[in-house]
Design a protein around this motif. Structure first.
Motif, PDB file in Angstrom:
ATOM      1  N   LYS A 190      35.592  44.661  41.629  1.00 11.34           N
ATOM      2  CA  LYS A 190      36.105  43.270  41.006  1.00 11.34           C
ATOM      3  C   LYS A 190      36.588  42.319  41.978  1.00 11.34           C
ATOM      4  CE  LYS A 190      37.339  45.554  36.680  1.00 11.34           C
ATOM      5  NZ  LYS A 190      38.519  46.154  35.811  1.00 11.34           N
TER       6      LYS A 190
ATOM      7  N   GLU B  96      45.296  40.400  41.088  1.00  9.15           N
ATOM      8  CA  GLU B  96      46.186  39.997  39.795  1.00  9.15           C
ATOM      9  C   GLU B  96      47.072  41.284  39.625  1.00  9.15           C
ATOM     10  OE1 GLU B  96      44.315  39.632  35.972  1.00  9.15           O
ATOM     11  OE2 GLU B  96      42.868  41.035  36.463  1.00  9.15           O
TER      12      GLU B  96
ATOM     13  N   HIS C 166      41.384  42.458  38.918  1.00 11.31           N
ATOM     14  CA  HIS C 166      40.556  41.776  39.427  1.00 11.31           C
ATOM     15  C   HIS C 166      41.143  41.184  40.706  1.00 11.31           C
ATOM     16  CE1 HIS C 166      37.548  41.017  36.179  1.00 11.31           C
ATOM     17  NE2 HIS C 166      38.514  41.622  35.392  1.00 11.31           N
ATOM     18  N   GLN C 167      40.256  40.612  41.632  1.00 14.91           N
ATOM     19  CA  GLN C 167      41.035  39.948  42.676  1.00 14.91           C
ATOM     20  C   GLN C 167      40.970  38.464  42.200  1.00 14.91           C
ATOM     21  OE1 GLN C 167      38.438  39.292  46.257  1.00 14.91           O
ATOM     22  NE2 GLN C 167      40.368  39.550  47.711  1.00 14.91           N
ATOM     23  N   VAL C 168      42.021  37.706  42.297  1.00 17.85           N
ATOM     24  CA  VAL C 168      41.917  36.258  42.021  1.00 17.85           C
ATOM     25  C   VAL C 168      42.522  35.088  42.738  1.00 17.85           C
ATOM     26  CG1 VAL C 168      42.506  36.951  39.386  1.00 17.85           C
ATOM     27  CG2 VAL C 168      44.523  36.574  40.839  1.00 17.85           C
TER      28      VAL C 168
ATOM     29  N   HIS D  22      43.634  38.436  33.230  1.00 13.97           N
ATOM     30  CA  HIS D  22      42.431  38.735  32.250  1.00 13.97           C
ATOM     31  C   HIS D  22      43.131  39.578  31.268  1.00 13.97           C
ATOM     32  CE1 HIS D  22      40.496  37.573  36.048  1.00 13.97           C
ATOM     33  NE2 HIS D  22      39.434  37.336  35.450  1.00 13.97           N
TER      34      HIS D  22
ATOM     35  N   ASN E 158      48.240  44.142  37.030  1.00 16.55           N
ATOM     36  CA  ASN E 158      47.718  45.010  36.021  1.00 16.55           C
ATOM     37  C   ASN E 158      48.712  45.974  35.689  1.00 16.55           C
ATOM     38  OD1 ASN E 158      46.344  46.450  34.007  1.00 16.55           O
ATOM     39  ND2 ASN E 158      44.932  47.374  35.447  1.00 16.55           N
TER      40      ASN E 158
ATOM     41  N   SER F 170      36.510  38.994  44.103  1.00 12.23           N
ATOM     42  CA  SER F 170      35.881  37.576  43.978  1.00 12.23           C
ATOM     43  C   SER F 170      35.437  36.830  45.241  1.00 12.23           C
ATOM     44  CB  SER F 170      36.679  36.778  43.127  1.00 12.23           C
ATOM     45  OG  SER F 170      37.205  37.472  41.972  1.00 12.23           O
TER      46      SER F 170
END
Length: 565
Positions: free
Chosen positions: A70, A90, A117-119, A345, A92, A72
């Motif tokens: 995941k 992010e 996810h990498q945000v 997310h 979690n 980005s």
């Protein structure tokens, strides 16, 4: 501790209220929470000493192919990014900790299950990350070809003779230590404590260590170097110096991060790390140049006054003084911000929008911060740098703030623990207020509409009227909306009662949201098909149109706030 000797060690209160067991620093086993992360960073520096690990190398070099799915950004993540909590992941909250040991998996499985996810682009935003630390421990597993807990046992705990400490997530092989483990408690009201669950983690390197206060003092001693002596944790004197040196700072005038520890601006430079689990909280504070340390372990969830307030008194803190030079106007700092450490997310993201980090100018060179009902005042000491003058102890871990301002607008607020960012486009304060109004209208409608349907059904039955097909599908539409609201309310209550849940526990309710929405969409499609063929009264057309609009609004809000997955 001073000069490598314990000058004061004492237990206060009870480790077990029901059985009246007293706290004993040399005997009582406590959960250390995120202090556990220091074992990861020590192990990483041991790998650096052996030339097995490069802090600036892309971590993909050490991981299996396609382990991280995941990402980005093309920019590589390094071990130093993991240490500095700026790898871009992010938050979690799912599958991090459990109330039962039987939920624990291997570290590798835990990382794959809870991958966020990498945000953010690596190196740009500090967002405290349990995942990053556990990923670093997994890299050490890959390098050493043995479970991380075995490595720590052989290379840290045994050399330091820490016999009352266990890093294995389920106490495997040292179950005898469970006999002395304190019960954990949550303060429900003044002087009233409710027993809470112990904390078990698949990603245990982030917060799974259990041990006594005196064992932790042994570890702390090994991190306080004596002049001309090498720490028993390392083979080179400079390795400890590197570990305790600054590795990241947002501004030259503020404290930063020291390879996984937080710098603290007191009378003398300190490095520190706290810890929190479901029902334990702790703090370890080192002042290397004074060979001084303070350790506090408590079996109370979220305790701040002793962990941070008492520690601050013991290590000393200087009063902030505003600089003499002309300083930027505080007015341009006003606004609402979000913690960088948050889910992006998940429906949990809504929680953070309900509690923004608010900055308010008070007077020249002074601002007030309001967060979750707590407040603190900060004084500007150099351009865009502020130091806390007074306020609630919740702000003690972030006593310095650095504002990044461009064209009169705040782009980022940096603290050593986590950054804060402006509200994202599409979710600014006016838009959030509009969402709130629409949500209230939607909730009220789907609470009242079923009652009207029931009354109408009773009247139709008394008058022996038959319901049309379009009215039946309208009723289905109303029921789907109401059922969705009830499902969400139950989901919120469950999360508030215990945030330490596996995603599998809430997945059925997330699927229910999708199921009700699909039925609602089918109902609307059938109503649209039957509409031209039905002789509808004006009141019916208005009612059906409102219900369709409210359903579309509900589905839209659920999509925006992540209630579908």
């Amino acid at each position: 501790m001073k000069n490598h000797e314990t000058v004061f060690s004492k237990g206060y209160g009870l480790s077990d209220i029901e059985n009246n067991h007293m706290m004993q620093p040399e005997r009582t086993i406590m959960e250390w929470g995120s202090i556990s992360k220091l074992f990861v960073w020590v192990a990483a520096m041991q790998m650096v000493e052996q030339a097995e690990l490069d802090l600036n190398e892309d971590i993909q070099t050490y991981l299996p192919d396609d382990f991280l799915t995941k990402l980005s950004y093309d920019e590589p993540i390094t071990m130093l990014h993991l240490m500095n909590h700026n790898s871009g992941f992010e938050e979690n909250i799912f599958d991090l900790g459990f109330a039962s040991a039987d939920r624990v998996t291997s570290l590798e499985q835990g990382l794959q299950l809870a991958e966020p996810h990498q945000v953010y682009k690596p190196g740009q935003v500090v967002a405290y990350s349990n995942y990053s630390t556990s990923l670093a421990a997994y890299i050490i597993e890959r390098i050493t070809d043995e479970p991380f807990y075995e490595y720590v046992q052989k290379n840290i705990l045994e050399p330091l003779n820490m016999k009352q400490t266990i890093i294995h997530p389920t106490f495997n092989g040292q179950e005898n230590l469970l006999e002395n483990k304190a019960k954990g408690y949550v303060l429900s009201s003044p002087e009233h404590f409710v027993e809470s669950d112990w904390y078990y983690m698949s990603m245990y390197p982030s917060g799974g260590v259990n041990g006594t206060a005196e064992d932790l003092s042994i570890f702390a001693n090994a991190l306080l170097s004596k002049e001309g002596e090498i720490s028993p944790l390392f083979t080179k004197e400079e390795t400890l110096e590197t570990l305790l040196s600054q590795s990241y700072s947002a501004n030259e005038h503020v404290s930063g991060i020291a390879h996984g520890l937080w710098e603290y601006a007191g009378d003398s430079r300190g490095v520190t790390h706290g810890g929190n689990t479901t029902s334990f909280s702790s703090n370890l504070h080192l002042v290397p140049e004074e060979e001084f340390a303070v350790i506090v372990l408590t079996n109370q969830a979220g305790e701040m006054d002793i962990n941070y307030g008492l520690t601050a008194l013991l290590v000393g803190e200087s009063e902030p003084q505003a600089a003499v030079e002309d300083l930027p106007n505080t007015e341009e700092l006003e606004g609402s911000f979000l913690a960088a450490r948050r889910p992006h997310h998940s429906f949990i993201s809504l929680y953070f929008f309900l509690m923004p980090y608010q900055v308010k100018p008070i007077q020249e060179n002074e601002i007030e911060i309001n967060y979750a009902g707590f407040t603190a005042n900060y004084v500007q000491t150099s351009p865009y740098v502020y130091e806390m003058s007074h306020g609630d102890t919740i702000f003690y871990p972030m006593k310095q703030l650095s504002f990044q301002v461009e064209n009169g607008k705040v782009q980022q607020i940096s603290t050593s623990i986590s950054d804060y960012l402006p509200l994202p486009a599409g979710k600014t304060t006016p838009i959030l207020n509009a969402y709130m109004v629409l949500a209230i209208v939607c909730v009220l409608y789907f609470l009242v509409a079923p009652l009207i349907l029931v009354i109408k059904a009773i009247i139709n039955k008394m008058k022996k009227r038959r319901s049309s097909q379009i009215s039946i599908w309208h009723a289905v539409l109303v029921v789907c909306g109401t059922a969705t609201l009830v499902n969400i309310i139950v989901l919120v209550i469950r999360m508030l009662s215990s945030y330490d849940r596996a995603y599998a526990e809430v997945a059925p309710q997330i699927l229910l949201n999708g199921f009700f929405s699909v039925i609602a969409l089918l109902s609307m499609a059938f109503m649209a098909w039957r509409w031209p063929k039905s002789r509808l009264l004006i009141i019916q057309k208005i009612t059906y149109s409102i219900t369709i609009s409210m359903t579309v609004l509900l589905i839209t809000l659920l999509l925006i706030w992540g209630f579908y997955g």
